[in-house]
Design a protein around this motif. Sequence first.
Motif, mmCIF file in Angstrom:
data_model
loop_
_atom_site.group_PDB
_atom_site.id
_atom_site.type_symbol
_atom_site.label_atom_id
_atom_site.label_comp_id
_atom_site.label_asym_id
_atom_site.label_seq_id
_atom_site.Cartn_x
_atom_site.Cartn_y
_atom_site.Cartn_z
ATOM 1 N N VAL A 244 0.853 -1.189 0.000
ATOM 2 C CA VAL A 244 0.000 0.000 0.000
ATOM 3 C C VAL A 244 0.890 1.239 0.000
ATOM 4 O O VAL A 244 1.790 1.372 0.826
ATOM 5 C CB VAL A 244 -0.930 0.012 1.234
ATOM 6 C CG1 VAL A 244 -1.727 1.300 1.284
ATOM 7 C CG2 VAL A 244 -1.848 -1.197 1.225
ATOM 8 N N ASN B 117 -3.845 6.320 -0.578
ATOM 9 C CA ASN B 117 -5.241 6.011 -0.301
ATOM 10 C C ASN B 117 -6.159 6.918 -1.108
ATOM 11 O O ASN B 117 -5.816 8.047 -1.422
ATOM 12 C CB ASN B 117 -5.552 6.122 1.195
ATOM 13 C CG ASN B 117 -5.396 7.524 1.715
ATOM 14 O OD1 ASN B 117 -4.320 8.099 1.621
ATOM 15 N ND2 ASN B 117 -6.456 8.080 2.263
ATOM 16 N N ALA C 86 -7.071 10.389 -5.231
ATOM 17 C CA ALA C 86 -6.221 9.668 -4.288
ATOM 18 C C ALA C 86 -4.980 10.471 -3.931
ATOM 19 O O ALA C 86 -4.542 11.334 -4.692
ATOM 20 C CB ALA C 86 -5.792 8.334 -4.889
#
Length: 72
Positions: free
Chosen positions: A2, A5, A22
Motif C-alpha cells: 500500500v 489512499n 487519491a
Amino acid sequence: KVVGNTTSGSYSYSIQKSLAFAYVPVELSEVGQQVEVELLGKNYTAVVIQQPLVLTEPTRNRLQKKGGKDKT
C-alpha cells in the motif's frame, strides 16, 4: 504494498469511466503512471491523469484568456 489512499470515487458520465481521487507519493504522481487500486477486495489498474477532465465554465474562461484551446 500500500502506497496511498483514495479519498473519493464515482462514475463519470461525462467521460464514461470510473474515477477516483487519491493521495499517492510524488514519485507515483506523474501523468500516465499506472497504479493498482483495491476496491471491495478486487484490484483494478488505474492511470494518473491530469486535471481537469471536464472543462467547467470558470476553467474554460481562464484557458481562453491565456490563449489555450477549448476542447468542448
